[in-house]
Design a protein around this motif. Structure first.
Motif, PDB file in Angstrom:
ATOM      1  N   GLY A  34      23.129  10.905   1.367  1.00 23.00           N
ATOM      2  CA  GLY A  34      22.268  11.966   1.398  1.00 23.00           C
ATOM      3  C   GLY A  34      21.144  11.893   0.220  1.00 23.00           C
ATOM      4  O   GLY A  34      20.664  12.921  -0.122  1.00 23.00           O
ATOM      5  N   LEU A  35      21.089  10.843  -0.259  1.00 21.39           N
ATOM      6  CA  LEU A  35      20.021  10.352  -1.065  1.00 21.39           C
ATOM      7  C   LEU A  35      18.674  10.324  -0.413  1.00 21.39           C
ATOM      8  O   LEU A  35      18.791   9.879   0.629  1.00 21.39           O
ATOM      9  N   ASN A  36      17.720  10.662  -1.329  1.00 23.98           N
ATOM     10  CA  ASN A  36      16.409  10.554  -0.363  1.00 23.98           C
ATOM     11  C   ASN A  36      15.302   9.786  -1.228  1.00 23.98           C
ATOM     12  O   ASN A  36      15.321   9.454  -2.444  1.00 23.98           O
ATOM     13  N   VAL A  37      14.087   9.650  -0.784  1.00 26.80           N
ATOM     14  CA  VAL A  37      12.965   8.789  -1.213  1.00 26.80           C
ATOM     15  C   VAL A  37      11.826   9.694  -0.630  1.00 26.80           C
ATOM     16  O   VAL A  37      11.800  10.033   0.426  1.00 26.80           O
ATOM     17  N   VAL A  38      10.847   9.909  -1.672  1.00 26.74           N
ATOM     18  CA  VAL A  38       9.515  10.435  -1.273  1.00 26.74           C
ATOM     19  C   VAL A  38       8.830   9.216  -1.550  1.00 26.74           C
ATOM     20  O   VAL A  38       8.295   8.847  -2.435  1.00 26.74           O
ATOM     21  N   ALA A  39       7.927   9.074  -0.210  1.00 28.29           N
ATOM     22  CA  ALA A  39       6.877   7.928  -0.309  1.00 28.29           C
ATOM     23  C   ALA A  39       5.758   8.509   0.110  1.00 28.29           C
ATOM     24  O   ALA A  39       5.372   9.246   0.875  1.00 28.29           O
ATOM     25  N   PHE A  40       4.631   7.631  -0.152  1.00 30.39           N
ATOM     26  CA  PHE A  40       3.289   7.875   0.152  1.00 30.39           C
ATOM     27  C   PHE A  40       2.129   6.576   0.130  1.00 30.39           C
ATOM     28  O   PHE A  40       2.698   5.660  -0.655  1.00 30.39           O
ATOM     29  N   SER A  88       0.863  -1.097  -0.078  1.00 28.49           N
ATOM     30  CA  SER A  88       0.023   0.226  -0.077  1.00 28.49           C
ATOM     31  C   SER A  88       0.793   1.152  -0.030  1.00 28.49           C
ATOM     32  O   SER A  88       0.497   2.394   0.664  1.00 28.49           O
ATOM     33  N   THR A  89       2.041   1.350  -0.495  1.00 32.91           N
ATOM     34  CA  THR A  89       2.825   2.338  -0.630  1.00 32.91           C
ATOM     35  C   THR A  89       3.654   2.329  -1.801  1.00 32.91           C
ATOM     36  O   THR A  89       4.279   1.469  -2.612  1.00 32.91           O
ATOM     37  N   GLY A  90       3.669   3.647  -2.214  1.00 30.05           N
ATOM     38  CA  GLY A  90       4.476   3.854  -3.469  1.00 30.05           C
ATOM     39  C   GLY A  90       5.588   4.927  -3.138  1.00 30.05           C
ATOM     40  O   GLY A  90       5.689   5.460  -2.032  1.00 30.05           O
ATOM     41  N   ALA A  91       6.459   5.217  -4.079  1.00 27.17           N
ATOM     42  CA  ALA A  91       7.575   6.144  -4.036  1.00 27.17           C
ATOM     43  C   ALA A  91       8.248   6.571  -5.332  1.00 27.17           C
ATOM     44  O   ALA A  91       8.305   5.821  -6.377  1.00 27.17           O
ATOM     45  N   PHE A  92       8.947   7.743  -4.961  1.00 28.90           N
ATOM     46  CA  PHE A  92       9.849   8.201  -5.994  1.00 28.90           C
ATOM     47  C   PHE A  92      11.166   8.217  -5.648  1.00 28.90           C
ATOM     48  O   PHE A  92      11.479   8.569  -4.460  1.00 28.90           O
ATOM     49  N   PHE A  93      12.243   7.824  -6.491  1.00 27.70           N
ATOM     50  CA  PHE A  93      13.492   7.884  -6.050  1.00 27.70           C
ATOM     51  C   PHE A  93      14.283   7.843  -7.166  1.00 27.70           C
ATOM     52  O   PHE A  93      13.957   7.381  -8.204  1.00 27.70           O
ATOM     53  N   ASP A  94      15.798   8.276  -7.126  1.00 23.55           N
ATOM     54  CA  ASP A  94      16.614   8.319  -8.250  1.00 23.55           C
ATOM     55  C   ASP A  94      17.267   6.669  -8.051  1.00 23.55           C
ATOM     56  O   ASP A  94      17.264   5.800  -7.356  1.00 23.55           O
TER      57      ASP A  94
END
Length: 226
Positions: A186-192, A137-143
């Motif tokens: 220092g890399l990040n993930v945006v999740a929702f 039930s979770t999605g994300a954007f990341f490099d």
């Protein structure tokens, strides 16, 4: 609404505060609130959209549309509900209807499926299923470079804490959104959270008149199209 209509109209209306014009069919009114989630670092310019708790680092694949390395703002479309008497439905709270990475302020001239290498999506009157598989039930954007450190963010540390779960839990009863940075790289993930939960969810890329990407949007099928 079919694929042809989606390409014409785009997803701009998903990211405008206020009531949704299309009825839910259940006597409720959907109301959009757009929330900014900070910036996503794309040091390689290769964007990945995936369930961060499911994808193996070595299996992560970026979209074929690469962008200039940099940091880009991410926003989510949060939908809440008002019942037929005009009273907010507190039981439902809100759902994440869509998530967007803005590459440019230019308007999108067209919208097409964002695909990974080897993937093709035919543009048909009835859109075939495409997108990434969600099982938590979770999605994300990341490099793509962030995939190598994803385990540190989604696994328990020596104290039994999970950085990403803890960050999501602090917002919206666990629905997020959350912007989490790996302390070492220092890399990040945006999740929702993903709309109604598990499933397959498509990401679309908006292009300007020159064909360059201006935005990526993942649709979680909360807002009725049509």
């Amino acid at each position: 609404m079919g694929a042809v209509a989606l390409i014409r109209s785009g997803f701009e209306r998903f990211f405008v505060d206020g009531p949704v014009a299309t009825s839910t069919g259940g006597g409720e009114q959907q109301v959009i609130k757009v929330e900014q989630v900070g910036e996503l670092s794309l040091p390689t310019g290769r964007l990945v959209a995936a369930d961060p708790f499911v994808v193996w680092p070595e299996d992560a694949e970026a979209f074929t549309d690469a962008v200039e390395p940099g940091k880009y703002p991410v926003s989510v479309s949060l939908v809440s509900y008002i019942d037929g008497d005009g009273v907010p439905d507190e039981r439902q709270g809100y759902r994440v209807a869509a998530a967007r990475v803005m590459i440019s302020d230019e308007p999108a001239y067209s919208w097409r499926p964002a695909v990974i290498p080897g993937e093709t999506v035919p543009m048909l009157p009835v859109m075939p299923e495409f997108g990434y598989d969600v099982k938590s039930s979770t999605g994300a954007f990341f490099d793509l470079a962030t995939a190598s450190v994803l385990d540190r963010l989604v696994s328990d540390d020596e104290l039994g804490n999970c950085h990403l779960i803890d960050a999501l839990g602090e917002v919206g009863g666990g629905r997020g959104p959350a912007n989490v940075t790996d302390a070492r790289s220092g890399l990040n993930v945006v999740a929702f959270s993903t709309g109604w939960g598990d499933g397959v969810y498509p990401t679309w890329v908006g292009r300007n008149t020159a064909g360059d990407p201006v935005a990526f949007v993942t649709d979680f099928f909360v807002i009725k199209r049509g």
